[in-house]
Design an enzyme around this catalytic site. Structure first.
Site, PDB file in Angstrom:
ATOM      1  N   ASP A  76     -12.091  -3.247   9.263  1.00 50.24           N
ATOM      2  CA  ASP A  76     -13.454  -3.770   9.418  1.00 50.24           C
ATOM      3  C   ASP A  76     -14.380  -3.224   8.329  1.00 50.24           C
ATOM      4  O   ASP A  76     -14.174  -2.139   7.799  1.00 50.24           O
ATOM      5  CB  ASP A  76     -13.982  -3.386  10.811  1.00 50.24           C
ATOM      6  CG  ASP A  76     -15.210  -4.204  11.204  1.00 50.24           C
ATOM      7  OD1 ASP A  76     -15.452  -5.252  10.584  1.00 50.24           O
ATOM      8  OD2 ASP A  76     -15.926  -3.770  12.123  1.00 50.24           O
ATOM      9  N   HIS A 120     -14.107  -9.179   1.123  1.00 53.22           N
ATOM     10  CA  HIS A 120     -12.784  -9.542   1.660  1.00 53.22           C
ATOM     11  C   HIS A 120     -11.706  -9.420   0.586  1.00 53.22           C
ATOM     12  O   HIS A 120     -10.589  -9.012   0.856  1.00 53.22           O
ATOM     13  CB  HIS A 120     -12.817 -10.960   2.225  1.00 53.22           C
ATOM     14  CG  HIS A 120     -13.702 -11.105   3.428  1.00 53.22           C
ATOM     15  ND1 HIS A 120     -13.661 -10.211   4.475  1.00 53.22           N
ATOM     16  CD2 HIS A 120     -14.655 -12.017   3.750  1.00 53.22           C
ATOM     17  CE1 HIS A 120     -14.553 -10.583   5.395  1.00 53.22           C
ATOM     18  NE2 HIS A 120     -15.176 -11.654   4.962  1.00 53.22           N
ATOM     19  N   LEU A 163       9.993  -0.754   6.791  1.00 57.64           N
ATOM     20  CA  LEU A 163       8.662  -0.737   7.407  1.00 57.64           C
ATOM     21  C   LEU A 163       8.472  -2.059   8.136  1.00 57.64           C
ATOM     22  O   LEU A 163       8.723  -3.119   7.568  1.00 57.64           O
ATOM     23  CB  LEU A 163       7.562  -0.583   6.341  1.00 57.64           C
ATOM     24  CG  LEU A 163       6.135  -0.686   6.898  1.00 57.64           C
ATOM     25  CD1 LEU A 163       5.784   0.551   7.724  1.00 57.64           C
ATOM     26  CD2 LEU A 163       5.118  -0.864   5.777  1.00 57.64           C
TER      27      LEU A 163
HETATM   28  C1  IPE Z   1     -12.511  -7.421  14.230  1.00 58.34           C
HETATM   29  O1  IPE Z   1     -13.627  -7.307  13.417  1.00 58.34           O
HETATM   30  C2  IPE Z   1     -11.521  -8.371  13.647  1.00 58.34           C
HETATM   31  C3  IPE Z   1     -10.902  -7.978  12.378  1.00 58.34           C
HETATM   32  C4  IPE Z   1     -11.064  -6.838  11.755  1.00 58.34           C
HETATM   33  C5  IPE Z   1     -10.040  -8.944  11.792  1.00 58.34           C
HETATM   34  P1  IPE Z   1     -14.972  -8.140  13.664  1.00 58.34           P
HETATM   35  O2  IPE Z   1     -15.894  -7.756  12.591  1.00 58.34           O
HETATM   36  O3  IPE Z   1     -14.649  -9.576  13.798  1.00 58.34           O
HETATM   37  O4  IPE Z   1     -15.428  -7.600  15.079  1.00 58.34           O
HETATM   38  P2  IPE Z   1     -16.883  -7.539  15.725  1.00 58.34           P
HETATM   39  O5  IPE Z   1     -17.464  -8.912  15.628  1.00 58.34           O
HETATM   40  O6  IPE Z   1     -17.668  -6.547  14.929  1.00 58.34           O
HETATM   41  O7  IPE Z   1     -16.640  -7.075  17.108  1.00 58.34           O
HETATM   42  C1  IPE Z   2     -13.412  -7.341   8.447  1.00 56.66           C
HETATM   43  O1  IPE Z   2     -14.613  -7.224   7.786  1.00 56.66           O
HETATM   44  C2  IPE Z   2     -12.647  -8.592   8.072  1.00 56.66           C
HETATM   45  C3  IPE Z   2     -12.670  -9.643   9.092  1.00 56.66           C
HETATM   46  C4  IPE Z   2     -13.171  -9.539  10.290  1.00 56.66           C
HETATM   47  C5  IPE Z   2     -12.097 -10.920   8.729  1.00 56.66           C
HETATM   48  P1  IPE Z   2     -15.941  -7.964   8.293  1.00 56.66           P
HETATM   49  O2  IPE Z   2     -16.033  -9.272   7.613  1.00 56.66           O
HETATM   50  O3  IPE Z   2     -15.986  -8.013   9.769  1.00 56.66           O
HETATM   51  O4  IPE Z   2     -17.049  -6.996   7.728  1.00 56.66           O
HETATM   52  P2  IPE Z   2     -18.396  -6.595   8.447  1.00 56.66           P
HETATM   53  O5  IPE Z   2     -18.032  -6.025   9.778  1.00 56.66           O
HETATM   54  O6  IPE Z   2     -19.209  -7.832   8.575  1.00 56.66           O
HETATM   55  O7  IPE Z   2     -18.996  -5.574   7.526  1.00 56.66           O
HETATM   56 MG    MG Z   3     -16.753  -6.773  11.161  1.00 55.61          MG
END
Ligand code: IPE
Ligand code: IPE
Ligand code: MG
Length: 247
Positions: free
Chosen positions: A25, A42, A136
């Site tokens: 995240d 990303h 792995l």
């Molecule tokens: C969880 O992260 C999903 C992934 C890392 C793929 P999100 O960014 O979607 O989760 P919330 O919305 O903060 O709970």
């Molecule tokens: C995690 O990073 C990747 C996915 C959930 C696809 P985020 O896109 O959720 O990044 P933040 O949480 O908005 O910073």
């Molecule tokens: Mg996120």
């Protein structure tokens, strides 16, 4: 003060987690804090994956599971969703050969029906190519949600009961496990989330019943192999009791 004076545990002491699952995240915030589009985060995030994957064997990790896209992430703007799927395709094409060569067995979990046919084919192809590997076990969660996974499993179990191939009172925890996307995989020992959020967002609810959790402030694009190793060492200092008494 006391904490500062406490002796530090020697590195590498204690049990190591065999299965680590990571909620990757913070890509969006990483980008936004630099004035960049979220997709740039990303892209950086996808680039981070290789170093973490490659550090696993030396850390004694046999199973690594990565949360890449949740069932709720479809709520994001279409441009971000499309960009993420473009990155998944690129990752499989670019890293696939390397993963094969490194002896990784790749699996994908999550509902596949909603994914484009060409991506489904890429995913299925990499799974087939790495079927016999076991250095792995790399599992990538795409369109994964724990409630969705349990719902799909329940429907299939209900179908079997209706068809008469399974009796309702024969449904055991093993039956449920065998119908989850993670069938055949061990439960995660350690679940790690980056970016300072203290929640699981639907990740592996059945499988994490006795997992240890670690939350780190670093955003995923900033998460290094050293930080990963430190969390793995930290796991060794925990006492897992599984409901029994210590000893
Ligand atoms: C969880 O992260 C999903 C992934 C890392 C793929 P999100 O960014 O979607 O989760 P919330 O919305 O903060 O709970
Ligand atoms: C995690 O990073 C990747 C996915 C959930 C696809 P985020 O896109 O959720 O990044 P933040 O949480 O908005 O910073
Ligand atoms: Mg996120």
């Amino acid at each position: 003060m006391y904490e500062l004076m406490a002796p530090r545990e020697p590195a590498g002491e204690g049990p190591r987690p065999a299965h680590v699952a990571i909620i990757m995240d913070g890509n969006g915030r990483w980008a936004e804090s630099r004035g960049l589009p979220r997709l740039a985060g990303h892209k950086r995030g996808a680039e981070r994956v290789r170093e973490i994957v490659e550090s696993c064997p030396d850390l004694g990790i046999t199973h690594l599971t990565l949360f890449a896209f949740s069932t709720e992430n479809w709520k994001r703007p279409a441009s971000e969703v499309l960009g993420l799927f473009r990155l998944f395709r690129r990752y499989i094409k670019k890293e696939g050969a390397r993963l094969v060569a490194e002896g990784a067995r790749v699996r994908f979990i999550g509902g596949r029906e909603r994914l484009e046919a060409d991506l489904q084919a890429l995913m299925g192809g990499l799974e087939a190519q790495t079927l016999d590997n076991d250095r792995l076990h790399l599992t990538v969660a795409i369109n994964y949600g724990g409630r969705d996974e349990i719902l799909r499993a329940t429907r299939r179990i209900a179908e079997a009961v209706r068809a008469g191939t399974l009796a309702a009172d024969e449904v055991t925890p093993e039956t449920i496990e065998a119908h989850l996307d993670t069938a055949g995989l061990p439960d995660p020992d350690l679940i790690l989330r980056t970016s300072g959020e203290y929640r699981v967002s639907g990740f592996l609810p059945w499988q994490s019943a006795y997992s240890e959790f670690a939350f780190v402030d670093a955003r995923w694009p900033d998460f290094t192999a050293e930080m990963f190793a430190a969390q793995v060492r930290g796991f060794g200092r925990r006492e897992r009791r599984f409901g029994a008494v210590a000893g």
